[in-house]
Design an enzyme around this catalytic site. Structure first.
Site, mmCIF file in Angstrom:
data_model
loop_
_atom_site.group_PDB
_atom_site.id
_atom_site.type_symbol
_atom_site.label_atom_id
_atom_site.label_comp_id
_atom_site.label_asym_id
_atom_site.label_seq_id
_atom_site.Cartn_x
_atom_site.Cartn_y
_atom_site.Cartn_z
ATOM 1 N N PHE A 221 0.942 -1.148 -0.149
ATOM 2 C CA PHE A 221 0.042 -0.099 -0.021
ATOM 3 C C PHE A 221 0.935 1.172 -0.022
ATOM 4 C CE2 PHE A 221 -2.065 -3.288 2.327
ATOM 5 C CZ PHE A 221 -3.238 -3.411 1.617
ATOM 6 N N CYS A 331 -5.197 3.306 10.042
ATOM 7 C CA CYS A 331 -5.614 4.610 10.292
ATOM 8 C C CYS A 331 -6.845 4.442 10.448
ATOM 9 C CB CYS A 331 -5.546 5.407 8.770
ATOM 10 S SG CYS A 331 -6.058 4.502 7.277
HETATM 11 N N1 SAH Z 1 1.867 4.272 2.681
HETATM 12 C C1 SAH Z 1 1.193 5.330 2.068
HETATM 13 C C2 SAH Z 1 -0.188 5.489 1.944
HETATM 14 C C3 SAH Z 1 -1.072 4.549 1.830
HETATM 15 S S1 SAH Z 1 -3.014 4.940 1.496
HETATM 16 C C4 SAH Z 1 2.130 6.627 2.415
HETATM 17 O O1 SAH Z 1 2.694 6.680 3.432
HETATM 18 O O2 SAH Z 1 1.978 7.693 1.515
HETATM 19 C C5 SAH Z 1 -3.500 3.330 1.231
HETATM 20 C C6 SAH Z 1 -3.047 3.029 -0.388
HETATM 21 O O3 SAH Z 1 -3.679 1.682 -0.365
HETATM 22 C C7 SAH Z 1 -3.670 3.896 -1.615
HETATM 23 O O4 SAH Z 1 -2.341 4.311 -2.174
HETATM 24 C C8 SAH Z 1 -4.572 2.906 -2.306
HETATM 25 O O5 SAH Z 1 -4.354 2.925 -3.636
HETATM 26 C C9 SAH Z 1 -4.001 1.571 -2.146
HETATM 27 N N2 SAH Z 1 -5.041 0.407 -1.990
HETATM 28 C C10 SAH Z 1 -6.226 0.493 -1.371
HETATM 29 N N3 SAH Z 1 -6.707 -0.942 -1.532
HETATM 30 C C11 SAH Z 1 -5.624 -1.589 -2.208
HETATM 31 C C12 SAH Z 1 -5.232 -3.034 -2.368
HETATM 32 N N4 SAH Z 1 -6.128 -4.090 -2.222
HETATM 33 N N5 SAH Z 1 -4.204 -3.584 -2.853
HETATM 34 C C13 SAH Z 1 -3.238 -2.625 -2.864
HETATM 35 N N6 SAH Z 1 -3.109 -1.304 -2.886
HETATM 36 C C14 SAH Z 1 -4.466 -0.880 -2.434
#
Ligand code: SAH
Length: 388
Positions: A221, A331
Site C-alpha cells: 500500500f 488509520c
Molecule cells: N503508505 C502510504 C499511504 C497508503 S494509503 C503513504 O505513506 O503515503 C492506502 C493506499 O492503498 C492507497 O494508495 C490505495 O491506492 C491503496 N490500496 C487500496 N486498496 C488496495 C489493495 N487492495 N491493494 C493494493 N493497494 C490498495
C-alpha cells in the site's frame, strides 16, 4: 439560540466539542452553518458553536463563551495552530497547519507543502466565504505562501449538503511545488488531474521506520512512495505495491526527485494477492511495511476489518527473515490500539513467529491528538522485530 439536553451538556463538560442531533432539544430555526449560542434546558449558557443542518453532529463547539468577532477568533486560532507547529515540527517543510477540532477550528483543514498551502472546508460553517477569507488573511501573514489552494472532496460536500465546488486558488498563483520530509523530496500538485497529496500524518513514522529498516524491503500500500523512498536510503532493495496506477506514477516521479537512491520497483497489484503469491513463491524480506486504507469505516465493520488486518499481518510475518522488521499501520479510528496489538499477537501466534514490539506510534505531532476528543487520535503504527 439552540437548546440542548443534559447529555449534550455533560459531553461539553467532559471536553468534547460535538453535540449530536438527537441531543438538540430545539434548534431555534438555525440555518446551515450558523454560528449559534447554545443553552441547556434551564437556559444556562453553554457556549457558542457551529451549526449544521445536514450532519448528525449538529453542533461543534467553538468557544465556551460568547464570540465578539468570528473572524478575529478564527485568525487567533490559526495563529495558535501555527505557533504550535513551530514548536513541535522538525525536519520538514510539509505538515498539517490546522487539524480541525484538534486546533479548535472544527471543520477546517490546512496543510502546508513548502510554499503552497492547501485548505479544505469540511462543514457548512467553515465553507463560509468570510470565514475562509479570515483564514487566508492569517495564513498569508504567517507564511507569505506562493499559493493557497482550496480543495473540495465531493463526497464530504455532498454529506454536508454543500454545493459542488471546483478546486481553485484562494490566493497567489502557485499550485505545484516540491516539498521535503526528513530529507526526502516529493512533488505536490494541488490542482493537476492526478491530485497529489501526502499522508503527512505518517511523516514521523517514515523516519522511525527508516531508522530500523534494512536489507530487502517491501512497502505494501505504498501510494506515492512515502515509506518506500525513505526505506530506499537504508535498504539494499525496495519494492512498492499499490493497486492505483496514478499513485505509482507519482511515486516514480517522486523517486526521480531523489537522485542517488537505489531504484525502487513499483508493482501495480492487489496487495492481498501479492502477499499470497509472494509467500507461496517462498519470497523473504528483511523489512515489510503495511499501511492499508481504513478497513473499518464504522464500529460495525470492526470484526471484518480485524480479519483483513490479520490476514495481511500474518502473511507479512511469515515472509520476514529472523531479525526482520515489520512496520504495520492502521488509520481506522474504530480499531483501537489495544485491538490492533491483539490482532498482531494473534497473527504472530498463527504464523509461529516470536515478535517483539520496538515502538507503538501514532500520528505525527502536527496532527495533535486531544486527550478529551478520542476521534482526533486515529493512526496506529507498530514497529516490531522478529526474534525468530
Ligand atoms: N503508505 C502510504 C499511504 C497508503 S494509503 C503513504 O505513506 O503515503 C492506502 C493506499 O492503498 C492507497 O494508495 C490505495 O491506492 C491503496 N490500496 C487500496 N486498496 C488496495 C489493495 N487492495 N491493494 C493494493 N493497494 C490498495
Amino acid at each position: 439560540m439552540v437548546v440542548v439536553n443534559s447529555r449534550a451538556a455533560a459531553r461539553l463538560r467532559a471536553g468534547h466539542p460535538w453535540i449530536y442531533r438527537s441531543d438538540v432539544v430545539s434548534s431555534g430555526g438555525a440555518g446551515p452553518g450558523a454560528v449559534v449560542e447554545i443553552k441547556n434546558e434551564r437556559r444556562r449558557q453553554l457556549g457558542t458553536a457551529f451549526y449544521s443542518t445536514a450532519s448528525e453532529i449538529a453542533l461543534r463547539l467553538l468557544s465556551p463563551g460568547k464570540i465578539e468577532s468570528l473572524s478575529e477568533l478564527v485568525r487567533e486560532r490559526v495563529r495558535h495552530a501555527v505557533e504550535y507547529r513551530r514548536r513541535v515540527v522538525r525536519d520538514t517543510d510539509a505538515y498539517r497547519v490546522v487539524f480541525s477540532e484538534a486546533d479548535e477550528l472544527p471543520g477546517l483543514i490546512v496543510d502546508r507543502y513548502n510554499d503552497v498551502l492547501v485548505l479544505e472546508a469540511l462543514t457548512q460553517a467553515t465553507d463560509d466565504r468570510d470565514l475562509k477569507q479570515a483564514v487566508v488573511t492569517e495564513l498569508v501573514e504567517q507564511f507569505a505562501p506562493a499559493g493557497i489552494v482550496e480543495r473540495a472532496e465531493p463526497r464530504i460536500r455532498q454529506l454536508e449538503q454543500l454545493p459542488p465546488l471546483q478546486d481553485g486558488l484562494l490566493h497567489g498563483q502557485k499550485t505545484e511545488t516540491v516539498f521535503t520530509m526528513n530529507g526526502v523530496r516529493f512533488y505536490q500538485r494541488a490542482l493537476s488531474g492526478q491530485k497529489t497529496g501526502a499522508f503527512l500524518d505518517q511523516r514521523e513514522n517514515y523516519a522511525a521506520a527508516a531508522a530500523c529498516a534494512h536489507g530487502d524491503a517491501l512497502d505494501v500500500f505504498c501510494y506515492q512512495g512515502g515509506f518506500a523512498l525513505h526505506l530506499a536510503r537504508v535498504c539494499s532493495h525496495v519494492t512498492g505495491v499499490d493497486s492505483s496506477r496514478p499513485a505509482l506514477e507519482s511515486a516514480e516521479e517522486n523517486a526521480s526527485l531523489n537522485p542517488g537512491l537505489p531504484e525502487v520497483e513499483w508493482i501495480e497489484a492487489n496487495a492481498f494477492d501479492v502477499l499470497k503469491d509472494y509467500a507461496a513463491a517462498g519470497r523473504q524480506y528483511d523489512t515489510i511495511v503495511l499501511d492499508p486504507p481504513a478497513f473499518a469505516r464504522s464500529r460495525r465493520a470492526l470484526q471484518t476489518a480485524l480479519r483483513g488486518y490479520k490476514e495481511l499481518n500474518l502473511r507479512a510475518l511469515k515472509m520476514l527473515r529472523p531479525g526482520g522488521i515489520l512496520v504495520t499501520c492502521s488509520c481506522s479510528y474504530h480499531v483501537g490500539e489495544g485491538e490492533f496489538v491483539e490482532m498482531l499477537a494473534s497473527a504472530a501466534v498463527d504464523a509461529h513467529r516470536s515478535v517483539r514490539i520496538l515502538e507503538k506510534r501514532g500520528q505525527s505531532k502536527d496532527h495533535p491528538a486531544v486527550l478529551t476528543i478520542p476521534e482526533t487520535s486515529y493512526l496506529k503504527c507498530v514497529i516490531a522485530v522478529l526474534s525468530r
